[in-house]
Structures are given as structure tokens and as C-alpha cells.
Motif scaffolding. Structure first.
Motif, PDB file in Angstrom:
ATOM      1  N   ALA A 207      28.063  34.398  19.225  1.00 31.81           N
ATOM      2  CA  ALA A 207      28.315  33.118  18.550  1.00 31.81           C
ATOM      3  C   ALA A 207      29.027  33.328  17.222  1.00 31.81           C
ATOM      4  O   ALA A 207      29.892  32.536  16.854  1.00 31.81           O
ATOM      5  CB  ALA A 207      27.004  32.379  18.344  1.00 31.81           C
ATOM      6  N   ILE A 208      28.688  34.408  16.504  1.00 30.03           N
ATOM      7  CA  ILE A 208      29.369  34.671  15.231  1.00 30.03           C
ATOM      8  C   ILE A 208      30.850  34.967  15.461  1.00 30.03           C
ATOM      9  O   ILE A 208      31.725  34.467  14.742  1.00 30.03           O
ATOM     10  CB  ILE A 208      28.685  35.842  14.500  1.00 30.03           C
ATOM     11  CG1 ILE A 208      27.319  35.408  13.994  1.00 30.03           C
ATOM     12  CG2 ILE A 208      29.497  36.305  13.319  1.00 30.03           C
ATOM     13  CD1 ILE A 208      26.490  36.544  13.510  1.00 30.03           C
TER      14      ILE A 208
ATOM     15  N   ALA B  22      35.293  41.179  22.755  1.00 27.03           N
ATOM     16  CA  ALA B  22      34.399  40.795  23.849  1.00 27.03           C
ATOM     17  C   ALA B  22      33.922  42.013  24.622  1.00 27.03           C
ATOM     18  O   ALA B  22      32.744  42.130  24.978  1.00 27.03           O
ATOM     19  CB  ALA B  22      35.114  39.827  24.783  1.00 27.03           C
ATOM     20  N   HIS B  23      34.865  42.945  24.852  1.00 28.78           N
ATOM     21  CA  HIS B  23      34.528  44.183  25.558  1.00 28.78           C
ATOM     22  C   HIS B  23      33.481  44.979  24.781  1.00 28.78           C
ATOM     23  O   HIS B  23      32.499  45.465  25.351  1.00 28.78           O
ATOM     24  CB  HIS B  23      35.822  44.963  25.709  1.00 28.78           C
ATOM     25  CG  HIS B  23      35.702  46.344  26.186  1.00 28.78           C
ATOM     26  ND1 HIS B  23      35.569  46.636  27.510  1.00 28.78           N
ATOM     27  CD2 HIS B  23      35.700  47.508  25.530  1.00 28.78           C
ATOM     28  CE1 HIS B  23      35.487  47.945  27.631  1.00 28.78           C
ATOM     29  NE2 HIS B  23      35.570  48.496  26.448  1.00 28.78           N
ATOM     30  N   ALA B  24      33.662  45.056  23.452  1.00 29.23           N
ATOM     31  CA  ALA B  24      32.708  45.828  22.642  1.00 29.23           C
ATOM     32  C   ALA B  24      31.327  45.197  22.660  1.00 29.23           C
ATOM     33  O   ALA B  24      30.308  45.890  22.779  1.00 29.23           O
ATOM     34  CB  ALA B  24      33.212  45.926  21.206  1.00 29.23           C
ATOM     35  N   ILE B  25      31.291  43.844  22.599  1.00 27.39           N
ATOM     36  CA  ILE B  25      29.980  43.183  22.597  1.00 27.39           C
ATOM     37  C   ILE B  25      29.291  43.366  23.949  1.00 27.39           C
ATOM     38  O   ILE B  25      28.087  43.625  24.017  1.00 27.39           O
ATOM     39  CB  ILE B  25      30.118  41.698  22.260  1.00 27.39           C
ATOM     40  CG1 ILE B  25      30.614  41.516  20.856  1.00 27.39           C
ATOM     41  CG2 ILE B  25      28.783  41.002  22.368  1.00 27.39           C
ATOM     42  CD1 ILE B  25      30.888  40.095  20.527  1.00 27.39           C
TER      43      ILE B  25
ATOM     44  N   LEU C 178      29.687  35.046  27.073  1.00 26.72           N
ATOM     45  CA  LEU C 178      30.824  35.775  26.523  1.00 26.72           C
ATOM     46  C   LEU C 178      32.099  35.437  27.280  1.00 26.72           C
ATOM     47  O   LEU C 178      33.146  35.217  26.666  1.00 26.72           O
ATOM     48  CB  LEU C 178      30.510  37.255  26.635  1.00 26.72           C
ATOM     49  CG  LEU C 178      31.246  38.233  25.778  1.00 26.72           C
ATOM     50  CD1 LEU C 178      31.158  37.782  24.357  1.00 26.72           C
ATOM     51  CD2 LEU C 178      30.594  39.554  25.904  1.00 26.72           C
ATOM     52  N   GLN C 179      31.996  35.356  28.611  1.00 26.88           N
ATOM     53  CA  GLN C 179      33.178  34.991  29.400  1.00 26.88           C
ATOM     54  C   GLN C 179      33.716  33.638  29.003  1.00 26.88           C
ATOM     55  O   GLN C 179      34.872  33.512  28.608  1.00 26.88           O
ATOM     56  CB  GLN C 179      32.792  34.911  30.863  1.00 26.88           C
ATOM     57  CG  GLN C 179      32.602  36.215  31.502  1.00 26.88           C
ATOM     58  CD  GLN C 179      33.088  36.168  32.902  1.00 26.88           C
ATOM     59  OE1 GLN C 179      33.758  35.232  33.290  1.00 26.88           O
ATOM     60  NE2 GLN C 179      32.786  37.177  33.655  1.00 26.88           N
TER      61      GLN C 179
ATOM     62  N   PHE D 278      35.175  22.913  25.073  1.00 27.55           N
ATOM     63  CA  PHE D 278      34.665  23.407  26.356  1.00 27.55           C
ATOM     64  C   PHE D 278      34.036  24.784  26.206  1.00 27.55           C
ATOM     65  O   PHE D 278      32.981  25.066  26.772  1.00 27.55           O
ATOM     66  CB  PHE D 278      35.781  23.466  27.395  1.00 27.55           C
ATOM     67  CG  PHE D 278      36.214  22.125  27.883  1.00 27.55           C
ATOM     68  CD1 PHE D 278      35.416  21.020  27.710  1.00 27.55           C
ATOM     69  CD2 PHE D 278      37.433  21.968  28.515  1.00 27.55           C
ATOM     70  CE1 PHE D 278      35.820  19.784  28.132  1.00 27.55           C
ATOM     71  CE2 PHE D 278      37.836  20.741  28.953  1.00 27.55           C
ATOM     72  CZ  PHE D 278      37.043  19.642  28.763  1.00 27.55           C
ATOM     73  N   GLY D 279      34.697  25.642  25.424  1.00 28.33           N
ATOM     74  CA  GLY D 279      34.157  26.984  25.235  1.00 28.33           C
ATOM     75  C   GLY D 279      32.802  26.968  24.556  1.00 28.33           C
ATOM     76  O   GLY D 279      31.882  27.669  24.964  1.00 28.33           O
TER      77      GLY D 279
END
Lengths: 165, 111, 123
Positions: free
Chosen positions: C70-71, B80-83, B34-35, B19-20
Motif C-alpha cells: 500500500a505504501i 513489485a517483484h522485490a515485494i 500486488l497484481q 480500480f487499482g
């Protein structure tokens, strides 16, 4: 100094878990490695090491915070799965601003992690001086700062204030 | 019996992984991707690791699986926060259907 | 027209996956006397399918940030793959590979997002 002792104990525990089952040779090497780590990077680990001694914080963490967190995490996954599998993609995204009263670094980190793993929200940036978090929300229900704060933050803020501040 | 529970955990895990990744392909911009990807894949992989712990039991591999689970729960939201922060500073646009962008309003003068 | 084509591609991928899962498990890396090998082999098929979706995003992503996302996700998913290989081959060092991969993937994601900010690495 307290911070170094705490880091030494944690590193020794981690070493003995990684080299399971621990016997005396593994533990001897582990003591030396943990001493080296605590000597090199010890003062970066915990600025306020004395709060680690109060047992009520552990009780709040394991009994009150962790079940809420796991429940919200599972709900978040079902929510994302529903949005992804729906043919029309029911999303309504935007970046909103929320307020927080937490001050310490650990509490802010845990708050940001909790926000990221709960339904529909992702923390984008923290303004530590004013206590403001910028949150990306996949389904914006309220654009105002107060309304968004009430929906997003308040579930965790009381618990984290009891645990970390 | 406990093996069967572990295999059920593993099946829940790879379902959420799929799903992700489907969200990673279908959703329209970086932040939404990202979420979906972070939430679903983190819970999916943690579920696979917990299932591994249940099947293998209390030996070296099981303990390492538990450690890896804790590590993933702690680090993947930070990544995720950093991206997200980096993408917004690199001026990646939000999707055109987005409602509001308070961050851009506040940070207008800094760049 | 474009939307119809996309749905068609999705249906073809799904049908291929179902046929592969029904026919036989992963044909190598397995010891047939261990338990649950059939189920775990089919689980590996599904995770590899998800990794292929990630690779599509790396190949096609319009901005650099998409590729970095994606990485990151690919790195997390390979940890799960290593965990399943641990059970299905009964070799406990696969999970060591998983731990090392998780650590290295986290650090490389941080470095890439720092690069994305455009400030260089020494900020």
C-alpha cells in the motif's frame, strides 16, 4: 571504457532534458556532472556495450516489441478492472514455474517486467542458472511447466532474444 | 483540440487508479493485491502524466512528465517483484483458495 | 450479515464521493482564470479518494507485506497528483516534486522489501 562513454552520453542527455531548454551554461555544468558520474559508476552500467551499436536491435525494439507490450498492458488493465468490479471475485490464483532460454541480465529483466505488466501474471523469483521463472498467476489455466511456458512466456521471448542476445 | 485529448487521457488515468485501489482493498492476499494494484496504478499514473504532457506542451514541465513516465514504467515492476519475493521469503501464506505453489515445493529445504 | 455491512459501507463512500464531486471543485490551490480548473479539481477529489482506500489498507493490513504494497502504491499515486497540480496551478515545479517522489519511493520500497526478507540491509 566503452561502458563509461555510453553512460556519459546518456547522463548528458538526461541532464539536458531535465534542464530544458539547454543553453551553454547548463550544458557546461552537465558535462562536468556527467563526467563525474561516468568516472564513479561507469563500469557497472553495461557489460556488453558493443551490442548497443547494432541498429536492427533498435528497429526490433521500437517497431515490434513496443506495440505488442502496450497492447498487452492495456488488455491487462481491462482484465484486472473486470475481475475487481465483478461481485463474485472470479480469481483462481497460484504460483507456477516457467522456463526461459534467455541468458543475459538485461533480457531477463525486460522479460520479468513484461510478465509483470501483462494480463494476470506477476514474476516472483528468477533462478538464473537453470533458466526458471516463478510466476504468480491470478487465473491458473495450466499447472504444467510446458503449458504455462507456452501461454506466458512465448509471446515475448522471441522478440527479446532478437533484441538483447 | 489536443487539450481535450489530454483531458481524456487524464480521465482514463484516474479511473484506473480508482480500480487499482479498489483491488487493493477487495482482493484476498498479498500477491493478488500486488497484481491488481501494480498494473492498474502504473498504467493510470502513466496515462495522467502523458495527458499532462499533451496539455502543457513541449516545455520544461512536459519534458519532465515524459521522463517521469519512462521512469515509472521501468521501476514499478521491479518494486513489485522485490515485494513479492520478500513476502514469499517472509513466509506470508497464499490465499487458501490457491491451486498450486511450485515455489514453495522447490524451496522447501532452504529455510 | 458481514457481507451486507461491507456493501453498505462501500455505498456510503461512493455516495459521499459523488456528492462532493457534483457540488464544487477543490476550494483552494486554484486560480480561477486558468482553463479546465473545474474538471481538474474534481479529478483531484477522485485521486484523493483512491489514496484514502490505500490508507485503509495501510491501517488494516493483516501482514507487513500488505502495508508495504500500500505504501508503494500510495507513492506512485502521489506522482499523478503532482502532475494534475502542475496543470491546474500552472507552476512547473510541482512536476519536480513528482520526479523526486518517484525516485525516493522506489528506493524506499526496495529497502522495505529487503527488510521484509529478514536478512538485514547488507546482503
Amino acid at each position: 571504457m566503452r561502458s563509461r562513454i555510453v553512460l556519459f552520453l546518456i547522463a548528458l542527455l538526461l541532464w539536458s532534458l531535465l534542464s530544458w531548454m539547454p543553453d551553454w551554461q547548463h550544458l557546461l555544468v552537465g558535462v562536468f556532472v556527467a563526467l563525474l558520474v561516468a568516472f564513479l559508476t561507469g563500469d557497472l552500467f553495461a557489460q556488453r556495450a558493443h551490442i548497443l551499436r547494432r541498429l536492427s536491435r533498435y528497429k526490433y525494439f521500437f517497431i515490434h516489441y513496443l506495440p505488442v507490450f502496450l497492447k498487452e498492458c492495456f488488455k491487462a488493465n481491462l482484465d484486472v478492472a473486470w475481475r475487481v468490479l465483478h461481485p463474485a471475485l472470479p480469481i483462481n490464483p497460484g504460483i507456477v514455474k516457467v522456463k526461459t532460454h534467455l541468458k543475459s541480465d538485461t533480457a531477463l529483466t525486460f522479460l520479468a517486467n513484461s510478465i509483470t505488466l501483462t494480463p494476470g501474471t506477476l514474476s516472483v523469483d528468477i533462478d538464473k542458472d537453470n533458466g526458471i521463472l516463478y510466476v504468480h498467476w491470478i487465473d491458473v489455466k495450466d499447472k504444467d511447466i510446458e503449458g504455462a511456458t507456452r501461454i506466458v512466456v512465448e509471446r515475448f521471448e522471441k522478440l527479446l532474444k532478437k533484441i538483447f542476445d | 483540440m489536443i487539450d481535450i485529448i489530454g483531458l481524456i487521457f487524464i480521465s482514463v488515468g484516474f479511473t484506473f487508479d480508482v480500480f487499482g485501489c479498489l483491488g487493493l482493498v477487495r482482493l484476498p492476499d498479498v500477491y493478488n493485491r500486488l497484481q491488481a494494484a501494480t498494473k492498474c496504478v502504473t498504467l493510470g499514473t502513466c496515462s495522467i502524466l502523458f495527458g499532462t504532457f499533451l496539455v502543457v506542451g513541449f516545455n520544461a514541465a512536459g519534458i519532465k512528465a515524459l521522463l517521469c513516465m519512462v521512469f515509472l514504467i521501468l521501476t514499478s515492476p521491479v518494486a513489485a517483484h522485490a515485494i513479492a519475493r520478500g513476502a514469499h521469503r517472509a513466509q506470508v501464506k497464499l490465499w487458501e483458495g490457491s491451486i498450486v505453489d511450485r515455489y514453495k515445493e522447490d524451496k522447501e529445504g532452504e529455510f | 450479515m458481514l457481507k451486507k455491512k461491507r456493501w453498505l459501507i462501500g455505498a456510503v463512500i461512493l455516495a459521499t464521493a459523488i456528492i462532493l464531486i457534483l457540488v464544487r471543485p477543490f476550494p483552494f490551490l486554484f486560480y480561477p482564470d486558468l482553463p479546465y480548473v473545474g474538471f481538474l479539481g474534481r479529478a483531484l477529489y477522485i485521486i484523493v479518494l483512491a489514496c484514502l482506500l490505500c490508507l485503509y489498507r495501510i491501517w488494516k493490513g493483516p501482514t507487513g507485506a500488505d502495508r508495504i504494497v500500500a505504501i508503494d502504491i500510495l507513492g506512485i499515486m502521489i506522482v499523478g497528483l503532482c502532475a494534475i497540480l502542475t496543470i491546474s496551478t500552472n507552476r512547473s515545479w510541482y512536476i519536480d516534486i513528482g520526479i523526486a517522489w518517484a525516485l525516493q519511493s522506489f528506493i524506499s520500497t526496495l529497502a522495505l522489501s529487503k527488510y521484509l526478507e529478514g536478512k538485514g540491509f547488507d546482503d
